[in-house]
Design a protein around this motif. Structure first.
Motif, short mmCIF file in Angstrom:
data_model
loop_
_atom_site.label_atom_id
_atom_site.label_comp_id
_atom_site.label_asym_id
_atom_site.label_seq_id
_atom_site.Cartn_x
_atom_site.Cartn_y
_atom_site.Cartn_z
N LEU A 64 -35.93 -48.33 73.87
CA LEU A 64 -35.79 -48.35 72.48
C LEU A 64 -36.25 -49.82 72.28
N ALA A 65 -35.87 -50.64 73.34
CA ALA A 65 -36.47 -51.96 73.33
C ALA A 65 -37.86 -52.28 73.01
N GLU A 66 -38.50 -51.29 73.49
CA GLU A 66 -39.93 -51.44 73.47
C GLU A 66 -40.60 -51.06 72.39
N CYS A 67 -39.87 -50.54 71.32
CA CYS A 67 -39.97 -50.19 69.81
C CYS A 67 -39.63 -51.34 68.94
N THR A 68 -40.20 -51.38 67.86
CA THR A 68 -39.92 -52.65 67.09
C THR A 68 -38.75 -52.23 66.05
N VAL A 69 -38.57 -51.16 65.67
CA VAL A 69 -37.59 -50.71 64.73
C VAL A 69 -36.87 -49.42 65.39
N GLY A 70 -35.72 -49.25 64.85
CA GLY A 70 -34.89 -47.97 65.15
C GLY A 70 -34.80 -47.15 63.80
N VAL A 71 -34.54 -45.66 64.20
CA VAL A 71 -34.51 -44.90 63.11
C VAL A 71 -33.52 -43.74 63.53
N THR A 72 -32.65 -43.41 62.73
CA THR A 72 -31.58 -42.79 62.89
C THR A 72 -31.74 -41.35 61.73
N ILE A 73 -31.51 -40.11 62.37
CA ILE A 73 -31.43 -39.15 61.30
C ILE A 73 -29.87 -38.80 61.28
N PRO A 74 -29.30 -38.82 60.02
CA PRO A 74 -27.55 -38.43 59.98
C PRO A 74 -27.50 -36.95 60.30
N SER A 75 -26.52 -36.68 61.02
CA SER A 75 -26.15 -35.45 61.22
C SER A 75 -24.61 -35.36 61.24
N HIS A 76 -23.92 -34.18 61.31
CA HIS A 76 -22.64 -34.02 61.35
C HIS A 76 -21.97 -34.38 62.80
N GLU A 77 -20.81 -35.23 62.87
CA GLU A 77 -20.30 -35.86 64.06
C GLU A 77 -19.89 -34.80 65.07
N SER A 78 -19.56 -33.46 64.36
CA SER A 78 -19.09 -32.50 65.46
C SER A 78 -20.12 -31.87 66.41
N PHE A 79 -21.60 -32.37 65.83
CA PHE A 79 -22.59 -31.65 66.36
C PHE A 79 -23.83 -32.48 66.08
N ALA A 80 -23.90 -33.80 66.55
CA ALA A 80 -24.69 -34.69 66.05
C ALA A 80 -26.21 -34.60 66.74
N SER A 81 -26.26 -34.04 67.90
CA SER A 81 -27.46 -34.18 68.62
C SER A 81 -28.54 -33.07 68.07
#
Length: 251
Positions: free
Chosen positions: A125-142
């Motif tokens: 992740l440090a090799e990337c310039t920004v981080g992006v996250t896709i919100p999902s339900h905490e009970s099955f976030a992957s």
């Protein structure tokens, strides 16, 4: 935004069928540049094609690299996808829509997806310039790898009509050279210790990548730091040791 210049980067994917599903997800949104951190011989061509179906051409043209840095070197912006937050996992994670607005301001961008089981490591992740996250339900976030790619590609597809800034931002390899100049000059004036350089370089890389600098702006920033270092050397100026330590801790 030119979708043909968007690069989807898969960092060490494990399952050949997932690579095929990613090809199909990319094709749904008009993206064709697939880059894989790994070796082509590690993947089963037939299994890739089973799920790629009519998007197999993306697999056939895929490029392979040894590192994420190499795979994104010609891009002005690189986004690492992650659902985990942390001190070493970027201070701020963008939503897909927020990243799409940034990508719309540059002629091309890379989106990096990690291994299916572990995602991107802190180092990747440090090799990337920004981080992006896709919100999902905490009970099955992957999310499934191809599903995550589909969401990001579709979001970029929707933002594709956003106007560009009217110039070509420098790619990351050029930006890294500028960051190296900045770090060299800061070192010359005693701004940080040897151990503080890596953090400083990551800071400037992240900030300047989001700014989408032109070549002229990049050179101008380099000249500013070169001149500041030259003047400090000429005047024999240096900051107090306790101030340097404080700045190093803060950054």
């Amino acid at each position: 935004m030119d979708l043909s210049r968007i690069c989807i980067v898969l960092a060490h994917p494990e399952e050949s069928r997932n690579v095929g599903a990613v090809c199909r997800a990319m094709a749904n949104s008009g993206m064709k540049k697939l880059r894989i951190v790994g070796k082509k011989q590690d993947y089963d061509d037939e299994r890739v094609r089973i799920l790629a179906i009519h998007a197999a051409g993306i697999w056939e043209r895929a490029e392979f690299f040894e590192t994420i840095t190499q795979a994104t070197a010609d891009c002005p912006l690189s986004a690492g996808t992650t659902r985990r937050k942390g001190k070493k996992r970027k201070n701020m994670l963008l939503l897909p829509e927020e990243f799409a607005r940034q990508a719309a301001a540059v002629p091309g961008a890379a989106v990096v997806f990690g291994n299916e089981r572990t995602g991107l490591t802190d180092e990747e992740l440090a090799e990337c310039t920004v981080g992006v996250t896709i919100p999902s339900h905490e009970s099955f976030a992957s999310l499934n790898l191809s599903h995550a790619v589909q969401i990001i590609c579709y979001t970029l597809f929707r933002a594709a009509r956003t106007r560009s800034p009217g110039y070509t931002p420098v790619p990351l390899d050029r930006l890294d050279a500028a960051v190296g100049t900045i770090a060299d000059d800061l070192r010359k004036i005693g701004f940080f210790s040897v151990t503080g350089r890596a953090d400083m370089e990551r800071f400037w890389r992240s900030i300047l990548a989001r700014a989408a600098l032109s070549e002229g702006e990049c050179r101008y920033i380099e000249k500013i730091f070169d001149k500041a270092a030259g003047l400090a050397s000429k005047n024999g100026a240096s900051e107090p040791a306790d101030q340097k330590a404080e700045l190093n801790t803060t950054c």
